[in-house]
Design an enzyme around this catalytic site. Structure first.
Site, PDB file in Angstrom:
ATOM      1  CB  SER A   5      -1.149  -0.037   1.444  1.00  0.00           C
ATOM      2  OG  SER A   5      -2.200   1.044   1.805  1.00  0.00           O
ATOM      3  CG  HIS A  41      -5.656  -2.453   0.272  1.00  0.00           C
ATOM      4  ND1 HIS A  41      -5.587  -2.054  -0.868  1.00  0.00           N
ATOM      5  CD2 HIS A  41      -5.390  -1.372   1.224  1.00  0.00           C
ATOM      6  CE1 HIS A  41      -4.038  -1.487  -0.225  1.00  0.00           C
ATOM      7  NE2 HIS A  41      -4.396  -1.046   0.568  1.00  0.00           N
ATOM      8  CG  ASP A  50      -7.119  -2.536  -3.237  1.00  0.00           C
ATOM      9  OD1 ASP A  50      -7.492  -1.651  -2.935  1.00  0.00           O
ATOM     10  OD2 ASP A  50      -5.783  -2.816  -3.209  1.00  0.00           O
TER      11      ASP A  50
END
Length: 251
Positions: A143, A229, A197
């Site tokens: 991320s 995610h 995601d």
């Protein structure tokens, strides 16, 4: 709206923690084998927004190949900073994030990214000074940590073993490409992103390979159809194989 975002962030943090725990619990370690004589490798893992380095340390237990017997792992924690997308709340963050979900066109905190890159480069410099071959240094991140991984690898003046971006994005505009050294262009990139995601949209990940192509950087992009995610076993298996194929032997 504030409450919704807060719940969403809390859910993301919880979801990633549960996902990582599930991956670790369902990973079966093979019987011990004698390590091959390999030069020391260094793997730097950069966590996502609101997370910490120690919380990610169990990841290293998934890499059971003898190739990793002489690997030094590092899991640094981001400093506490106010984060715009969470209404200025202070939390572990490598740089500011203006909005979530992240899209290919989201505004970026380029100054904050470049400051964070300097810190990552200092870690790399320290490891090289200790005797590790730059070709055996791998930067990985999830991320926000994936975005920082990309920036750090592109702006480092030497060729590294590789950079692995998980559910990340391009944290600056194309003008930064003028600062990419020729040796940095030789560092390969592995980019993994879940199609499902909803925090860093798949389109943000898809923007990565064309961006890197402009810089002349090799990028292997892997899409995961039902992955949100988070990280899964398949991604870690691919990362292990990808690094193994690039580690330089001591002989």
């Amino acid at each position: 709206m504030k409450l919704t975002l807060a719940k969403s962030f809390a859910l993301f943090t919880l979801t990633f923690g549960i996902t990582l725990s599930f991956v670790l619990l369902n990973h079966q370690s093979p019987l011990p084998t004698k390590p091959d004589p390999m030069a020391r490798t260094f793997i730097l893992w950069l966590h996502g927004l609101g997370d910490s380095g120690p919380a990610n340390e169990p990841i290293k237990n998934l890499f059971t190949s003898p190739v990793f017997a002489n690997t030094k792992w590092s899991f640094p924690s981001a400093p506490n900073n106010p984060v715009t997308c969470n209404y200025g709340s202070v939390m572990p963050s490598w740089f500011d994030i203006h909005e979530l979900p992240m899209t290919a066109d989201s505004p970026q905190d380029e100054a904050g990214v470049l400051k964070a890159v300097q810190n990552v480069h200092a870690m790399i410099d320290t490891e090289i000074a200790a005797g590790t071959n730059p070709n055996n240094i791998f930067i990985c991140g999830f991320s926000q940590g994936g975005a920082l991984t990309l920036a750090s690898v592109l702006l480092y003046p030497k060729t590294l073993g590789g950079g692995a971006v998980f559910s990340g994005w391009v944290p600056f505009n194309s003008s930064i490409l003028q600062r990419v050294a020729e040796d940095a262009k030789k560092t390969p990139i592995l980019w993994s992103h879940g199609i499902a995601d909803r925090t860093v949209l798949f389109e943000a990940g898809q923007a990565g390979p064309p961006f890197l192509e402009k810089a002349g950087v090799s990028c292997e992009f892997k899409a995961y159809p039902r992955l949100g995610h988070s990280l899964n076993n398949e991604e870690f298996r691919n990362l292990e194989s990808w690094i193994k194929s690039r580690v330089h032997s001591s002989s």
